[in-house]
Motif scaffolding. Structure first.
Motif, PDB file in Angstrom:
ATOM      1  N   VAL A  38      42.830  47.699  45.839  1.00  0.00           N
ATOM      2  CA  VAL A  38      43.227  46.649  44.906  1.00  0.00           C
ATOM      3  C   VAL A  38      42.600  45.333  45.345  1.00  0.00           C
ATOM      4  CG1 VAL A  38      45.143  45.310  43.955  1.00  0.00           C
ATOM      5  CG2 VAL A  38      45.392  47.782  44.298  1.00  0.00           C
ATOM      6  N   TYR A  39      41.846  44.719  44.436  1.00  0.00           N
ATOM      7  CA  TYR A  39      41.257  43.398  44.654  1.00  0.00           C
ATOM      8  C   TYR A  39      41.973  42.421  43.719  1.00  0.00           C
ATOM      9  CZ  TYR A  39      37.194  46.077  46.451  1.00  0.00           C
ATOM     10  OH  TYR A  39      36.356  46.940  47.122  1.00  0.00           O
ATOM     11  N   LEU A  40      42.430  41.303  44.253  1.00  0.00           N
ATOM     12  CA  LEU A  40      43.123  40.307  43.441  1.00  0.00           C
ATOM     13  C   LEU A  40      42.274  39.048  43.325  1.00  0.00           C
ATOM     14  CD1 LEU A  40      46.786  40.672  44.754  1.00  0.00           C
ATOM     15  CD2 LEU A  40      45.759  41.669  42.698  1.00  0.00           C
ATOM     16  N   PRO A  41      42.309  38.389  42.175  1.00  0.00           N
ATOM     17  CA  PRO A  41      41.484  37.191  41.978  1.00  0.00           C
ATOM     18  C   PRO A  41      41.890  36.078  42.933  1.00  0.00           C
ATOM     19  CG  PRO A  41      43.034  37.477  40.165  1.00  0.00           C
ATOM     20  CD  PRO A  41      43.101  38.721  40.985  1.00  0.00           C
ATOM     21  N   PRO A  42      40.928  35.264  43.381  1.00  0.00           N
ATOM     22  CA  PRO A  42      41.222  34.225  44.376  1.00  0.00           C
ATOM     23  C   PRO A  42      41.949  33.021  43.807  1.00  0.00           C
ATOM     24  CG  PRO A  42      38.922  34.100  43.717  1.00  0.00           C
ATOM     25  CD  PRO A  42      39.491  35.314  43.037  1.00  0.00           C
ATOM     26  N   GLY A  64      31.042  45.505  44.266  1.00  0.00           N
ATOM     27  CA  GLY A  64      30.301  44.473  43.549  1.00  0.00           C
ATOM     28  C   GLY A  64      30.959  44.099  42.235  1.00  0.00           C
ATOM     29  N   GLU A  65      31.376  45.112  41.468  1.00  0.00           N
ATOM     30  CA  GLU A  65      32.068  44.841  40.208  1.00  0.00           C
ATOM     31  C   GLU A  65      33.381  44.105  40.466  1.00  0.00           C
ATOM     32  OE1 GLU A  65      31.141  46.178  36.583  1.00  0.00           O
ATOM     33  OE2 GLU A  65      29.609  45.281  37.860  1.00  0.00           O
ATOM     34  N   ALA A  66      34.041  44.451  41.556  1.00  0.00           N
ATOM     35  CA  ALA A  66      35.311  43.799  41.884  1.00  0.00           C
ATOM     36  C   ALA A  66      35.121  42.301  42.096  1.00  0.00           C
ATOM     37  CB  ALA A  66      35.917  44.439  43.129  1.00  0.00           C
ATOM     38  N   GLY A  73      38.965  36.176  36.705  1.00  0.00           N
ATOM     39  CA  GLY A  73      40.401  36.167  36.459  1.00  0.00           C
ATOM     40  C   GLY A  73      41.037  37.526  36.265  1.00  0.00           C
ATOM     41  N   TYR A  74      40.329  38.590  36.631  1.00  0.00           N
ATOM     42  CA  TYR A  74      40.881  39.941  36.546  1.00  0.00           C
ATOM     43  C   TYR A  74      41.204  40.460  37.946  1.00  0.00           C
ATOM     44  CZ  TYR A  74      38.942  40.224  31.787  1.00  0.00           C
ATOM     45  OH  TYR A  74      38.637  40.002  30.470  1.00  0.00           O
ATOM     46  N   ALA A  75      42.225  41.292  38.052  1.00  0.00           N
ATOM     47  CA  ALA A  75      42.368  42.128  39.241  1.00  0.00           C
ATOM     48  C   ALA A  75      41.475  43.343  39.038  1.00  0.00           C
ATOM     49  CB  ALA A  75      43.818  42.551  39.426  1.00  0.00           C
ATOM     50  N   PHE A  76      41.042  43.945  40.140  1.00  0.00           N
ATOM     51  CA  PHE A  76      40.154  45.109  40.044  1.00  0.00           C
ATOM     52  C   PHE A  76      40.709  46.221  40.923  1.00  0.00           C
ATOM     53  CE2 PHE A  76      36.502  47.799  40.843  1.00  0.00           C
ATOM     54  CZ  PHE A  76      35.821  47.785  39.623  1.00  0.00           C
ATOM     55  N   VAL A  77      40.766  47.428  40.361  1.00  0.00           N
ATOM     56  CA  VAL A  77      41.295  48.579  41.084  1.00  0.00           C
ATOM     57  C   VAL A  77      40.228  49.665  41.125  1.00  0.00           C
ATOM     58  CG1 VAL A  77      43.061  50.378  41.132  1.00  0.00           C
ATOM     59  CG2 VAL A  77      43.661  48.057  40.391  1.00  0.00           C
TER      60      VAL A  77
END
Length: 443
Positions: A38-42, A64-66, A73-77
């Motif tokens: 899980v990547y969360l926006p900074p 890279g996409e994350a 402004g998106y979280a990336f999973v």
């Protein structure tokens, strides 16, 4: 040494400033846990919309996409599918585990994401090839939190497009891919035990489930891609017969590309993907409700290929349309016994042409819609002179002929073999004599 030191410091600094994931072992309905980053926006406060990627190739491939989506402004999973990477379980049956059958890993993952306090209840999926296939498999009957998909070069029916095209086993493609990825165990045996379409394959045919897909998608493919028909069929079935949130809201993009790089022809710079193919732009529209022009675009964008070696040749531009198939006039060409291909005039007699087929010396594949073999538009002259090839040619064209849509070959055949295959190729003969492959099929 000094240069090496500077590069190392720069790389270390970039790594330190990049967004780092947290690892979660997410339990599926049968208790199997899948490794999920899980990547969360900074910036900004959660909750936020989420982009999901499910892959058999290692979830680190989504890093890279994350970074890109988190900055927007998106979280990336990113998730290793069952039996791959650090995920538990066995990968067989590949792709079916993430569909709508007994195991529903895709649905379970969407449900887990939706339950997290950093998710605002709006999720999109992204990825190409096998990662696109995982999207097609989770779409039917998905939870309502699925709001959009960006599916690149993926099948819409595993049996007819990945396993038994025209009823013929795609040995190089599927067997080669399974062996190359270490997933032949169980999968290969299972696929070979089902040479005909049955209930086994129905669980891997998203096309017939299109009415249960309720999220729009952008379906991106290539004229020389292994899953060109899958890309088209996904769009046609969901755009026209999907649920209320999907119907009439999809996009189809077809570019002059293959499933990898080809060398014999190079299309001009204008062949690159149009803005309509940008996933982040569509996600902003579908998930954030932004008015960014995406809502005004045509549904279909396709590249009309011409001779890229002649700057004065017709073609090599993009067209747009409201739906697929595009408006066109069905045109018949007939095989004649003098080896001519004649427009609109069937032969007058009942003559037949024949050839002798030697299974120990088959006609080799030269280009086309391949994965591991040489691919794309290739010159067919090296095989057209073989005695086991019947060649039919039109008169020289006096004006450009634009051909777009499904191409069929109707053959009247007899054979003294118990089992045999027939391949038909369409080529474009260039002024210098090259016979460049446009498309082919097998039965």
């Amino acid at each position: 040494m000094l240069l090496f030191g500077l590069l190392s410091v720069t790389a270390f600094a970039a790594e330190q400033t990049s967004i780092q994931p947290t690892l979660h072992m997410v339990a599926m309905r049968d208790g199997t846990k899948l490794a999920t980053d899980v990547y969360l926006p900074p910036e900004g406060e959660p909750p936020c919309p989420v982009v999901l990627m499910r892959t058999p190739y290692g979830r680190a491939g989504g890093r890279g996409e994350a970074q890109k989506f988190c900055k927007q402004g998106y979280a990336f999973v990113a998730q290793d599918i069952r039996g791959r990477g650090q995920s538990e379980g066995h990968h067989a049956i590949i792709f079916r585990n993430g569909g709508w059958a007994k195991r529903r890993d895709g649905h379970d993952t969407l449900g887990w994401i939706a339950s997290q306090d950093w998710c605002n209840g709006k999720i999109a999926t992204i990825g190409g090839s096998a990662v696109g296939i995982t999207q097609n498999m989770l779409a039917p009957g998905a939870p309502d939190v699925l709001k959009g998909q960006a599916v690149v070069v993926a099948f819409s029916d595993m049996y007819s497009q990945a396993a038994y095209q025209g009823g013929v086993w795609r040995k190089s493609l599927l067997e080669g891919w399974l062996n190359g990825t270490g997933m032949s165990e169980v999968n290969l045996k299972s696929f070979r035990e089902h040479p005909y379409y049955d209930e086994f394959w129905a669980d891997m045919n998203p096309e017939v489930q299109a009415h249960r897909v309720n999220a729009p998608g952008v379906f991106i493919g290539g004229w020389y891609d292994i899953f060109l028909q899958g890309t088209i069929n996904s769009f046609v079935t969901i755009h026209n017969h999907g649920g209320p949130n999907a119907r009439g809201r999809c996009r189809l993009i077809i570019a002059p590309i293959a499933h990898g790089v080809f060398d014999e022809l190079k299309y001009p710079p204008n062949s690159k993907m149009p803005p309509a193919a940008e996933a982040s732009r569509l996600f902003d529209y579908w998930l954030k409700g932004k008015s960014n022009g995406a809502e005004e675009e045509k549904a279909v964008h396709y590249y009309v290929m011409g001779d890229p070696t002649d700057k004065n040749a017709a073609g090599n531009f993009w067209r747009q349309a409201d739906n697929w198939p595009v408006p066109a006039e069905p045109t018949a060409f007939y095989f004649h016994p003098d080896r001519k291909l004649v427009r609109g005039r069937p032969p007058g007699g009942s003559e037949a042409l024949s050839y002798r087929y030697d299974p120990n010396d088959p006609v080799p594949t030269v280009g086309g819609q391949n994965l591991l073999l040489a691919k794309g538009p290739m010159d067919q002259r090296k095989i057209e002179s073989r005695p086991d090839v019947l060649l039919f040619t039109t008169d020289m064209l006096t004006e450009p002929l634009e051909v777009t849509g499904r191409i069929y070959a109707k053959l009247y055949i007899s054979s003294d073999c118990v089992d045999t295959d027939f391949t038909v190729k369409l080529t474009d003969v260039y002024p210098d004599g090259r016979s460049m492959l446009v498309t082919d099929g097998i039965l």
